[in-house]
Write a protein that holds these residues in place. Structure first.
Motif, mmCIF file in Angstrom:
data_model
loop_
_atom_site.group_PDB
_atom_site.id
_atom_site.type_symbol
_atom_site.label_atom_id
_atom_site.label_comp_id
_atom_site.label_asym_id
_atom_site.label_seq_id
_atom_site.Cartn_x
_atom_site.Cartn_y
_atom_site.Cartn_z
ATOM 1 N N LEU A 220 -37.158 -30.401 28.683
ATOM 2 C CA LEU A 220 -36.836 -29.230 27.857
ATOM 3 C C LEU A 220 -36.327 -28.065 28.688
ATOM 4 C CD1 LEU A 220 -39.808 -29.263 25.309
ATOM 5 C CD2 LEU A 220 -37.415 -29.848 24.869
ATOM 6 N N ASP A 221 -36.829 -27.923 29.925
ATOM 7 C CA ASP A 221 -36.411 -26.782 30.734
ATOM 8 C C ASP A 221 -34.988 -26.931 31.264
ATOM 9 O OD1 ASP A 221 -36.821 -28.756 32.578
ATOM 10 O OD2 ASP A 221 -38.244 -27.643 33.814
ATOM 11 N N GLU A 222 -34.350 -28.071 30.994
ATOM 12 C CA GLU A 222 -32.965 -28.261 31.430
ATOM 13 C C GLU A 222 -31.967 -28.122 30.288
ATOM 14 O OE1 GLU A 222 -32.664 -31.994 33.472
ATOM 15 O OE2 GLU A 222 -33.472 -31.158 35.340
ATOM 16 N N GLU A 223 -32.456 -27.899 29.076
ATOM 17 C CA GLU A 223 -31.568 -27.819 27.923
ATOM 18 C C GLU A 223 -30.559 -26.673 28.062
ATOM 19 O OE1 GLU A 223 -31.258 -29.800 25.347
ATOM 20 O OE2 GLU A 223 -32.912 -31.162 25.779
ATOM 21 N N ASP A 224 -31.030 -25.502 28.476
ATOM 22 C CA ASP A 224 -30.113 -24.372 28.632
ATOM 23 C C ASP A 224 -29.091 -24.642 29.724
ATOM 24 O OD1 ASP A 224 -31.396 -23.025 26.621
ATOM 25 O OD2 ASP A 224 -32.659 -21.816 27.962
ATOM 26 N N GLU A 225 -29.543 -25.276 30.794
ATOM 27 C CA GLU A 225 -28.631 -25.610 31.888
ATOM 28 C C GLU A 225 -27.543 -26.563 31.403
ATOM 29 O OE1 GLU A 225 -27.485 -25.377 36.040
ATOM 30 O OE2 GLU A 225 -28.713 -24.189 34.706
ATOM 31 N N LEU A 226 -27.919 -27.505 30.559
ATOM 32 C CA LEU A 226 -26.938 -28.442 30.014
ATOM 33 C C LEU A 226 -25.896 -27.723 29.171
ATOM 34 C CD1 LEU A 226 -28.825 -31.696 28.937
ATOM 35 C CD2 LEU A 226 -26.895 -31.503 30.501
ATOM 36 N N ASP A 227 -26.331 -26.762 28.384
ATOM 37 C CA ASP A 227 -25.375 -25.998 27.579
ATOM 38 C C ASP A 227 -24.352 -25.298 28.471
ATOM 39 O OD1 ASP A 227 -26.527 -26.700 25.168
ATOM 40 O OD2 ASP A 227 -27.858 -24.954 25.106
ATOM 41 N N ALA A 228 -24.822 -24.733 29.571
ATOM 42 C CA ALA A 228 -23.921 -24.032 30.482
ATOM 43 C C ALA A 228 -22.959 -24.999 31.163
ATOM 44 C CB ALA A 228 -24.736 -23.260 31.528
ATOM 45 N N ILE A 229 -23.472 -26.173 31.557
ATOM 46 C CA ILE A 229 -22.604 -27.181 32.181
ATOM 47 C C ILE A 229 -21.542 -27.628 31.182
ATOM 48 C CG2 ILE A 229 -22.507 -29.494 33.179
ATOM 49 C CD1 ILE A 229 -25.375 -29.082 34.162
ATOM 50 N N ALA A 230 -21.970 -27.872 29.941
ATOM 51 C CA ALA A 230 -21.028 -28.321 28.905
ATOM 52 C C ALA A 230 -19.925 -27.294 28.707
ATOM 53 C CB ALA A 230 -21.769 -28.578 27.597
ATOM 54 N N GLU A 231 -20.267 -26.016 28.674
ATOM 55 C CA GLU A 231 -19.255 -24.974 28.492
ATOM 56 C C GLU A 231 -18.227 -24.993 29.614
ATOM 57 O OE1 GLU A 231 -20.994 -21.160 27.985
ATOM 58 O OE2 GLU A 231 -22.201 -21.752 26.238
ATOM 59 N N ALA A 232 -18.692 -25.205 30.853
ATOM 60 C CA ALA A 232 -17.777 -25.252 31.990
ATOM 61 C C ALA A 232 -16.843 -26.450 31.900
ATOM 62 C CB ALA A 232 -18.572 -25.286 33.291
ATOM 63 N N VAL A 233 -17.386 -27.606 31.496
ATOM 64 C CA VAL A 233 -16.565 -28.818 31.390
ATOM 65 C C VAL A 233 -15.564 -28.681 30.239
ATOM 66 C CG1 VAL A 233 -16.614 -31.301 30.928
ATOM 67 C CG2 VAL A 233 -18.320 -30.277 32.446
ATOM 68 N N ILE A 234 -15.985 -28.083 29.135
ATOM 69 C CA ILE A 234 -15.080 -27.857 27.996
ATOM 70 C C ILE A 234 -13.892 -27.011 28.434
ATOM 71 C CG2 ILE A 234 -14.867 -26.666 25.775
ATOM 72 C CD1 ILE A 234 -17.876 -27.491 25.345
ATOM 73 N N GLU A 235 -14.156 -25.957 29.168
ATOM 74 C CA GLU A 235 -13.076 -25.088 29.647
ATOM 75 C C GLU A 235 -12.108 -25.869 30.536
ATOM 76 O OE1 GLU A 235 -12.610 -21.089 32.410
ATOM 77 O OE2 GLU A 235 -14.498 -21.467 31.343
#
Length: 378
Positions: A220-235
């Motif tokens: 659970l403590d990595e969920e926010d980190e995943l969101d940030a990684i996803a945003e970078a990959v989307i860009e």
């Protein structure tokens, strides 16, 4: 020593055709172009065993016809066939398959108990569950990975690794450990729902470098980190026009959602990016769909399966050897949180040595919005 060998002859047929399993849908799988693969996987296991001196003292007990007899007859291993019933064959669109089911697996296990020191089976999580439901902890189990999912911890990483585990077991070098037997509701899985359950802990001959773990959830403590990684990959994706094969799992689903495409959670989707806009070309693609678009400019976006450590070879068999042969390693984008890289390596297994060798070495893995790690591929 006597070793049981049971083959689920339809295991894995649903993988390349995007059915995510074969239970109850073998006819549909064949209609989509699937062919039996379990026997070929077991042949790889037996080929690896053939040159090991220790195996000369082993007698296999196996099932009739496609449940083990046919493949063992091609090799010179001593074996006894347990003919629990007459197995008939049926033909579906020209494909000949034995008319068997999980009850055959269970009955063979019943007849092996007390007669074997290890049961080796070829299948996926459903087969593991059937074997364990009868064997319990009376006899150790070892899975040859043949199915689509294989989230249980009873499987070797590959059929060749299963052979190596058996050899170490014969040498007395494999300690027995407890590993989860897990299975999911395949019908729900095909509709992007994961309903997983642990059915018990089996005894398994463990050689740490050769036996996989169980599928794990993202902490659970990595969920926010995943969101940030996803945003970078989307860009990054939106800045580079082309065709993308977006893999399965919740990590990649974040990317699909961020691109604005109605992709699957547990399948592979084909997306085209033009002028900063993403468009879904094929939802829940099969191998044949990927082959239509595979080429120099196609890119793959995948994650690592937590606990299993696989990029390719578990749960995403649509990325077949033929598909991966057509795509350069540099065009494979890997996204993973540090917890998925605890062992410092990731795995691939396509069944094609040339393709696996092409992918081995090191690969870049996006582990944060701003950082990549070079991770060893084995």
């Amino acid at each position: 020593m006597r070793v049981g060998l049971i083959i689920n002859p339809i295991a894995g047929m649903g993988g390349k055709v995007a059915l995510k399993g074969t239970d109850g849908v073998v006819e549909e799988a064949i209609e989509r172009g699937a062919r039996p693969i379990a026997a070929d996987v077991v042949r790889l296991f037996l080929h690896e065993l053939r040159n090991c001196a220790e195996v000369r003292d082993v007698e296999f007990l196996t099932g009739p016809d496609g449940l083990g007899e046919e493949v063992l007859a091609e090799f010179d291993f001593p074996h006894e066939v347990i003919r629990h019933r007459d197995v008939r064959y049926r033909e579906v669109l020209g494909v000949r398959i034995p008319d068997t089911n999980g009850d055959d697996t269970k009955e063979l296990v019943r007849r092996m108990l007390g007669r074997v020191e290890l049961i080796v089976f070829a299948g996926g999580d459903g087969t593991a569950r059937d074997v364990f439901s009868v064997a319990g902890r009376e006899v150790p189990l070892l899975g040859i990975p043949t199915g689509v999912k294989m989230y249980s911890g009873v499987f070797a990483y590959s059929p060749e690794d299963a052979a190596r585990v058996l050899v170490e077991f014969l040498r007395g070098n494999a300690n027995l450990g407890e590993r989860d037997v897990r299975d999911i509701d395949e019908d729900a899985y095909r509709h992007d729902e994961v309903k997983a359950r642990t059915y018990g802990r089996a005894l398994v001959p463990v050689v740490e470098a050769l036996i996989q773990g169980s599928k794990e959830r993202v902490p659970l403590d990595e969920e926010d980190e995943l969101d940030a990684i996803a945003e970078a990959v989307i860009e990054e994706i939106l800045e580079n026009d082309g065709v993308y094969f977006l893999g399965s799992g919740s990590t990649i689903k974040r990317i699909k959602d961020g691109l604005g495409v109605n992709g699957t959670l547990l399948g592979v989707d084909v997306v085209e990016v033009r002028n900063g806009e993403a468009r879904l070309l094929v939802k829940d693609a099969a191998e044949k769909d990927l082959l239509r678009f595979a080429g120099e400019n196609a890119r793959i976006v995948v994650t690592v399966i937590g606990g299993l450590g696989f990029l390719f070879g578990r749960g995403n068999q649509q990325f077949s050897a033929e598909v991966l042969r057509r795509i350069s390693k540099e065009n494979i984008i890997v996204v993973a949180t540090p917890s998925k890289l605890r062992n410092g390596l990731v795995r691939v297994y396509t069944g094609d040595r040339e393709v696996d060798e092409k992918l081995r070495g090191y690969i870049r893995v996006r582990v944060s919005p701003w950082m990549e790690r070079m991770v060893k591929v084995v």
